[in-house]
Write an enzyme that holds these catalytic residues in place. Structure first.
Site, PDB file in Angstrom:
ATOM      1  N   TYR A 161       0.862  -1.179   0.000  1.00  0.00           N
ATOM      2  CA  TYR A 161       0.000   0.000   0.000  1.00  0.00           C
ATOM      3  C   TYR A 161       0.902   1.232   0.000  1.00  0.00           C
ATOM      4  O   TYR A 161       0.996   1.952   0.984  1.00  0.00           O
ATOM      5  CB  TYR A 161      -0.848  -0.066   1.274  1.00  0.00           C
ATOM      6  CG  TYR A 161      -2.172   0.635   1.260  1.00  0.00           C
ATOM      7  CD1 TYR A 161      -2.970   0.695   0.132  1.00  0.00           C
ATOM      8  CD2 TYR A 161      -2.642   1.221   2.430  1.00  0.00           C
ATOM      9  CE1 TYR A 161      -4.203   1.321   0.158  1.00  0.00           C
ATOM     10  CE2 TYR A 161      -3.871   1.854   2.475  1.00  0.00           C
ATOM     11  CZ  TYR A 161      -4.649   1.902   1.330  1.00  0.00           C
ATOM     12  OH  TYR A 161      -5.868   2.516   1.365  1.00  0.00           O
TER      13      TYR A 161
ATOM     14  N   HIS B 275      -3.259   7.438  -3.190  1.00  0.00           N
ATOM     15  CA  HIS B 275      -4.250   6.366  -3.272  1.00  0.00           C
ATOM     16  C   HIS B 275      -4.703   5.944  -1.875  1.00  0.00           C
ATOM     17  O   HIS B 275      -5.899   5.758  -1.626  1.00  0.00           O
ATOM     18  CB  HIS B 275      -3.651   5.173  -4.019  1.00  0.00           C
ATOM     19  CG  HIS B 275      -4.479   3.936  -3.944  1.00  0.00           C
ATOM     20  ND1 HIS B 275      -5.722   3.832  -4.539  1.00  0.00           N
ATOM     21  CD2 HIS B 275      -4.264   2.747  -3.339  1.00  0.00           C
ATOM     22  CE1 HIS B 275      -6.221   2.637  -4.299  1.00  0.00           C
ATOM     23  NE2 HIS B 275      -5.361   1.957  -3.573  1.00  0.00           N
TER      24      HIS B 275
ATOM     25  N   ARG C 230     -12.757   5.614   6.407  1.00  0.00           N
ATOM     26  CA  ARG C 230     -12.478   6.397   7.620  1.00  0.00           C
ATOM     27  C   ARG C 230     -12.351   7.868   7.232  1.00  0.00           C
ATOM     28  O   ARG C 230     -11.237   8.402   7.148  1.00  0.00           O
ATOM     29  CB  ARG C 230     -11.181   5.921   8.290  1.00  0.00           C
ATOM     30  CG  ARG C 230     -11.190   4.466   8.745  1.00  0.00           C
ATOM     31  CD  ARG C 230      -9.820   4.051   9.288  1.00  0.00           C
ATOM     32  NE  ARG C 230      -8.762   4.265   8.308  1.00  0.00           N
ATOM     33  CZ  ARG C 230      -8.447   3.394   7.351  1.00  0.00           C
ATOM     34  NH1 ARG C 230      -9.108   2.257   7.248  1.00  0.00           N
ATOM     35  NH2 ARG C 230      -7.475   3.657   6.496  1.00  0.00           N
TER      36      ARG C 230
ATOM     37  N   ASP D 229      -4.358  -3.803 -11.030  1.00  0.00           N
ATOM     38  CA  ASP D 229      -5.037  -4.406  -9.879  1.00  0.00           C
ATOM     39  C   ASP D 229      -6.496  -3.959  -9.903  1.00  0.00           C
ATOM     40  O   ASP D 229      -6.783  -2.762  -9.923  1.00  0.00           O
ATOM     41  CB  ASP D 229      -4.361  -3.949  -8.585  1.00  0.00           C
ATOM     42  CG  ASP D 229      -4.840  -4.721  -7.379  1.00  0.00           C
ATOM     43  OD1 ASP D 229      -5.511  -5.755  -7.563  1.00  0.00           O
ATOM     44  OD2 ASP D 229      -4.560  -4.299  -6.248  1.00  0.00           O
TER      45      ASP D 229
ATOM     46  N   GLN E   7     -16.410  -4.632  -1.552  1.00  0.00           N
ATOM     47  CA  GLN E   7     -15.377  -4.518  -0.511  1.00  0.00           C
ATOM     48  C   GLN E   7     -15.895  -3.775   0.719  1.00  0.00           C
ATOM     49  O   GLN E   7     -15.613  -4.155   1.860  1.00  0.00           O
ATOM     50  CB  GLN E   7     -14.148  -3.807  -1.073  1.00  0.00           C
ATOM     51  CG  GLN E   7     -13.003  -3.664  -0.079  1.00  0.00           C
ATOM     52  CD  GLN E   7     -11.795  -2.975  -0.690  1.00  0.00           C
ATOM     53  OE1 GLN E   7     -11.758  -2.729  -1.897  1.00  0.00           O
ATOM     54  NE2 GLN E   7     -10.819  -2.654   0.121  1.00  0.00           N
TER      55      GLN E   7
ATOM     56  N   LYS F 256     -11.459  -8.553  -3.914  1.00  0.00           N
ATOM     57  CA  LYS F 256     -10.084  -8.329  -4.343  1.00  0.00           C
ATOM     58  C   LYS F 256      -9.430  -9.560  -4.976  1.00  0.00           C
ATOM     59  O   LYS F 256      -8.277  -9.480  -5.397  1.00  0.00           O
ATOM     60  CB  LYS F 256      -9.231  -7.891  -3.143  1.00  0.00           C
ATOM     61  CG  LYS F 256      -9.592  -6.547  -2.559  1.00  0.00           C
ATOM     62  CD  LYS F 256      -9.087  -5.401  -3.412  1.00  0.00           C
ATOM     63  CE  LYS F 256      -7.580  -5.269  -3.292  1.00  0.00           C
ATOM     64  NZ  LYS F 256      -7.073  -4.140  -4.115  1.00  0.00           N
TER      65      LYS F 256
END
Length: 308
Positions: A127, A132, A141, A231, A238, A251
């Site tokens: 990540y 992103h 969040r 990806d 999700q 995913k």
């Protein structure tokens, strides 16, 4: 981590006896020389090839390798990889005495079938893109998109190797449960929020031993090269399924990657100093080195073209 080695194989003026490799804008000039696996016709098994212009050079037929095992190629030490790159460059450049032998080992890219460039037993999805991470974090969040650990430790999780496929393979639109919103039962339907992320995949070469750490000074000795990776995520699925353990079916339906692996050696001229943004904490010592600060970044510009 030794400084990236720049030599005459990177020279901007270097030309190939293969005219299509000298065309402006080609993805595969003689300075690149990426590796992949291909098949000719209906023959079984895979051959190892190098892209040059609009052709593929069969390395075994050209006498450069005595095998077609990509795992053996990936496991080469850096010095052996550099020697192989030099052999290819010298054989493909103008005036090479190997022109006749190499010419007989060429196949038009349009006439071969490209496959996965290597076998993947497992991989880790990191990540790393802060823009992103912030954007996606806001979906789940809004008040705290980045968690406290983000700027301290590499954030990653195991990917779904079984659904990796070579680009441009197609796949069905995923179907799953969507959130009921304000109470009620979820609905089963195709995703309405299919998300695409263009990523850079790092290809591991020589393996490590379980439980034996690799210092950052030696990390690049275990990296063979990079691939482009698309990806895909079903964001609406999700959002419903990811708590409390993380994404599942949203995913694991597909990731597509380039058939060509660009080596670290080919990227040597594009290495740059790595500088953390102002105000970010300094990394812990095991994630920091003078060499990484001097040339730990790679100057790569990526584009995404979307056709509906």
């Amino acid at each position: 981590m030794a400084p990236p080695r720049i030599d005459d194989t990177h020279a901007a003026g270097l030309q190939s006896w293969l005219a299509c490799a000298n065309q402006p804008g080609t993805d595969f000039p003689i300075q690149n020389l990426p590796y992949g696996r291909f098949q000719v016709g209906d023959e079984p098994g895979w051959r190892i090839g190098v892209a040059i212009g609009d052709q593929v050079l069969d390395l075994q037929r050209a006498g450069v390798l005595d095998h077609s095992d990509m795992a053996r190629l990936l496991a080469l030490a850096p010095q052996a990889r550099q020697a192989l790159r030099r052999t290819l460059s010298e054989g493909l450049r103008q005036g090479s005495p190997k022109e006749a032998a190499f010419s007989a080992a060429l196949h038009p890219q349009a006439s071969v079938r490209m496959g996965m460039p290597f076998d993947v037993g497992d991989y880790t999805d990191f990540y790393t893109g802060i823009h992103h991470a912030t954007t996606v974090g806001k979906l789940f969040r809004p008040d705290h998109p980045l968690l406290p650990n983000y700027k301290w430790v590499p954030i990653g999780y195991h990917g779904r190797a079984s659904t990796l496929r070579v680009s441009p393979d197609a796949f069905p639109r995923p179907m799953g449960q969507l959130s009921p919103g304000h109470g009620g039962a979820p609905t089963l339907q195709p995703t309405r929020r299919l998300d695409h992320e263009l990523e850079l995949g790092l290809v591991i070469g020589p393996p490590s031993r379980q439980g034996e750490p690799i210092g950052i000074e030696d990390a690049e000795d275990h990296l063979f090269g990079v691939v482009l990776l698309n990806d895909w995520s079903a964001r609406d699925i999700q959002a419903w399924e990811y708590q409390p353990l993380g994404p599942f079916l949203s995913k694991n339906f597909a990731s597509t990657l380039s058939p060509w692996v660009v080596t670290l050696e080919a990227l040597a001229p594009y290495r740059q100093a790595f500088t953390r943004p102002e105000g970010d904490p300094a990394p812990l010592p095991y994630l920091d080195s003078a060499a990484n600060r001097e040339h730990g970044a790679i100057d790569i510009a990526l584009e995404v073209w979307v056709q509906t």
